[in-house]
Write a protein that holds these residues in place. Structure first.
Motif, short mmCIF file in Angstrom:
data_model
loop_
_atom_site.label_atom_id
_atom_site.label_comp_id
_atom_site.label_asym_id
_atom_site.label_seq_id
_atom_site.Cartn_x
_atom_site.Cartn_y
_atom_site.Cartn_z
N ALA A 143 0.87 -1.18 0.00
CA ALA A 143 0.00 0.00 0.00
C ALA A 143 0.91 1.23 0.00
O ALA A 143 2.00 1.20 0.57
CB ALA A 143 -0.91 0.02 1.22
N ARG A 144 0.43 2.28 -0.64
CA ARG A 144 1.24 3.49 -0.75
C ARG A 144 0.39 4.69 -0.37
O ARG A 144 -0.74 4.83 -0.83
CB ARG A 144 1.75 3.63 -2.19
N LEU A 145 0.94 5.53 0.51
CA LEU A 145 0.27 6.75 0.92
C LEU A 145 1.06 7.94 0.36
O LEU A 145 2.20 8.18 0.77
CB LEU A 145 0.18 6.85 2.44
N VAL A 146 0.46 8.62 -0.59
CA VAL A 146 1.03 9.85 -1.12
C VAL A 146 0.63 10.94 -0.15
O VAL A 146 -0.57 11.14 0.10
CB VAL A 146 0.48 10.17 -2.53
N THR A 147 1.61 11.63 0.44
CA THR A 147 1.28 12.57 1.51
C THR A 147 2.26 13.73 1.60
O THR A 147 3.41 13.62 1.16
CB THR A 147 1.23 11.81 2.87
N ASP A 148 1.79 14.81 2.20
CA ASP A 148 2.67 15.93 2.53
C ASP A 148 3.20 15.79 3.96
O ASP A 148 3.90 16.66 4.44
CB ASP A 148 1.94 17.26 2.35
N GLY A 154 -3.38 12.94 2.80
CA GLY A 154 -2.85 11.69 2.27
C GLY A 154 -3.78 11.10 1.24
O GLY A 154 -5.01 11.28 1.31
N TYR A 155 -3.21 10.41 0.28
CA TYR A 155 -3.98 9.71 -0.75
C TYR A 155 -3.51 8.26 -0.74
O TYR A 155 -2.36 7.98 -1.07
CB TYR A 155 -3.75 10.37 -2.11
N LEU A 156 -4.37 7.36 -0.31
CA LEU A 156 -4.04 5.94 -0.25
C LEU A 156 -4.25 5.31 -1.62
O LEU A 156 -5.32 5.48 -2.22
CB LEU A 156 -4.90 5.24 0.80
N CYS A 157 -3.23 4.60 -2.10
CA CYS A 157 -3.33 4.01 -3.43
C CYS A 157 -2.46 2.76 -3.53
O CYS A 157 -1.72 2.43 -2.60
CB CYS A 157 -2.94 5.02 -4.50
N ASP A 158 -2.56 2.09 -4.65
CA ASP A 158 -1.74 0.91 -4.97
C ASP A 158 -1.85 -0.17 -3.90
O ASP A 158 -0.89 -0.90 -3.63
CB ASP A 158 -0.27 1.30 -5.18
N VAL A 159 -3.02 -0.31 -3.30
CA VAL A 159 -3.23 -1.32 -2.27
C VAL A 159 -3.51 -2.66 -2.95
O VAL A 159 -4.41 -2.76 -3.78
CB VAL A 159 -4.42 -0.95 -1.35
N TYR A 160 -2.72 -3.66 -2.59
CA TYR A 160 -2.98 -4.99 -3.14
C TYR A 160 -2.43 -6.09 -2.24
O TYR A 160 -1.52 -5.87 -1.44
CB TYR A 160 -2.41 -5.14 -4.55
N ILE A 161 -3.01 -7.27 -2.40
CA ILE A 161 -2.52 -8.52 -1.83
C ILE A 161 -2.41 -9.48 -3.01
O ILE A 161 -3.35 -9.58 -3.82
CB ILE A 161 -3.50 -9.11 -0.78
N VAL A 162 -1.30 -10.19 -3.13
CA VAL A 162 -1.17 -11.13 -4.25
C VAL A 162 -2.24 -12.22 -4.12
O VAL A 162 -2.67 -12.57 -3.01
CB VAL A 162 0.25 -11.75 -4.36
N GLU A 163 -2.65 -12.74 -5.26
CA GLU A 163 -3.78 -13.67 -5.35
C GLU A 163 -3.74 -14.81 -4.34
O GLU A 163 -4.73 -15.10 -3.66
CB GLU A 163 -3.84 -14.25 -6.77
N GLU A 164 -2.59 -15.48 -4.22
CA GLU A 164 -2.54 -16.66 -3.35
C GLU A 164 -2.69 -16.35 -1.85
O GLU A 164 -2.89 -17.26 -1.05
CB GLU A 164 -1.27 -17.49 -3.59
N TRP A 165 -2.62 -15.07 -1.47
CA TRP A 165 -2.76 -14.70 -0.06
C TRP A 165 -4.04 -13.93 0.23
O TRP A 165 -4.23 -13.41 1.33
CB TRP A 165 -1.53 -13.92 0.41
N ARG A 166 -4.93 -13.86 -0.75
CA ARG A 166 -6.23 -13.23 -0.50
C ARG A 166 -7.08 -14.17 0.33
O ARG A 166 -6.81 -15.35 0.44
CB ARG A 166 -6.90 -12.89 -1.83
N ARG A 207 -7.12 14.79 6.29
CA ARG A 207 -7.94 14.12 5.27
C ARG A 207 -7.11 13.05 4.58
O ARG A 207 -5.97 13.30 4.18
CB ARG A 207 -8.44 15.13 4.24
N ILE A 208 -7.71 11.86 4.44
CA ILE A 208 -7.10 10.78 3.68
C ILE A 208 -8.14 10.34 2.66
O ILE A 208 -9.28 10.04 3.02
CB ILE A 208 -6.70 9.59 4.57
N MET A 209 -7.75 10.31 1.41
CA MET A 209 -8.67 9.94 0.34
C MET A 209 -8.15 8.71 -0.38
O MET A 209 -6.98 8.35 -0.26
CB MET A 209 -8.85 11.10 -0.61
N LEU A 210 -9.03 8.09 -1.13
CA LEU A 210 -8.65 6.97 -1.99
C LEU A 210 -9.66 6.88 -3.11
O LEU A 210 -10.73 7.48 -3.06
CB LEU A 210 -8.58 5.66 -1.21
N VAL A 211 -9.30 6.13 -4.13
CA VAL A 211 -10.19 5.86 -5.25
C VAL A 211 -10.23 4.35 -5.41
O VAL A 211 -9.19 3.70 -5.47
CB VAL A 211 -9.66 6.52 -6.56
N THR A 212 -11.43 3.79 -5.45
CA THR A 212 -11.57 2.35 -5.66
C THR A 212 -12.82 2.06 -6.46
O THR A 212 -13.83 2.74 -6.30
CB THR A 212 -11.59 1.56 -4.33
N SER A 213 -12.74 1.05 -7.29
CA SER A 213 -13.93 0.59 -8.00
C SER A 213 -14.23 -0.86 -7.64
O SER A 213 -15.20 -1.43 -8.11
CB SER A 213 -13.72 0.72 -9.52
#
Length: 152
Positions: free
Chosen positions: A70-75, A80-92, A115-121
Motif C-alpha cells: 500500500a502506498r500513501l502519497v502525503t505531505d 494523504g492519498y491511499l493508493c496501490d493497495v494490493y494482496i497477491v492472489e494466493e494470499w487473498r 484528510r485521507i482519500m482513496l479511489v476504488t472501483s
C-alpha cells in the motif's frame, strides 16, 4: 519531515509482517503486480521506483517474500492519498487486506492527517469497514485523466 520506519507483526499468522522501510520493498514484485493491474497497466519500473521514493509505503511480507503493498502519497502534515493497495492472489481471503489498511491508519504520520482519500472501483466494502466513506458532494472531487501516459 521524514517518517520513522514502523514494523507491524501479524497477531496470528507467524512470520507475517508489514514494514514502512523503503529499503525492504521488493521493487520487482511491486512493479510486476502494478503493471498488470487495472489502475497502473504498463507502468514503468522507474515510475514505480520514483513513486515509492516519494511516498510513505507499507510492504506486507510473509517470511521474506512481499505479498502485499500500500502506498500513501502525503505531505506528512495534512493530507494523504491511499493508493496501490494490493494482496497477491494466493494470499487473498486471509483478512490481510484489512490488516494492511489498518496498519496504514495506525502509522504516526497517518494519525495526524486531516484528510485521507482513496479511489476504488472494487473494494469499497473493505474501506467502509475501516472508516472510509464515499464523497457524495457534487463538484467536490475533480481530476485530469491521461490514460495513455504509460503507453509511450
Amino acid at each position: 519531515m521524514s517518517p520513522s520506519f514502523e514494523t507491524y507483526l501479524h497477531p496470528t499468522l507467524s512470520n507475517c509482517s508489514i514494514t514502512t522501510n523503503p529499503h525492504n520493498m521488493d521493487i520487482t514484485a511491486i512493479h510486476q503486480f502494478l503493471t498488470h493491474s487495472t489502475w497502473a497497466a504498463g507502468i514503468s519500473r522507474e515510475t514505480v521506483q520514483l513513486s515509492i521514493t516519494n511516498s510513505l509505503c507499507f510492504g506486507l511480507f510473509k517470511d521474506d517474500k512481499q505479498i502485499g503493498f500500500a502506498r500513501l502519497v502525503t505531505d506528512y502534515a495534512t493530507f494523504g492519498y491511499l493508493c496501490d493497495v494490493y494482496i497477491v492472489e494466493e494470499w487473498r481471503n486471509h483478512k490481510l487486506s484489512r490488516w494492511l489498511v489498518e496498519c496504514c491508519q495506525q502509522h504516526p504520520v497517518t494519525q495526524r492527517l486531516r484528510r485521507i482519500m482513496l479511489v476504488t472501483s472494487t473494494a469499497s466494502w473493505l474501506y467502509e469497514k475501516v472508516g472510509y466513506r464515499p464523497v457524495k458532494q457534487e463538484n467536490f472531487v475533480w481530476q485530469i485523466v491521461r490514460p495513455d501516459i504509460y503507453k509511450q
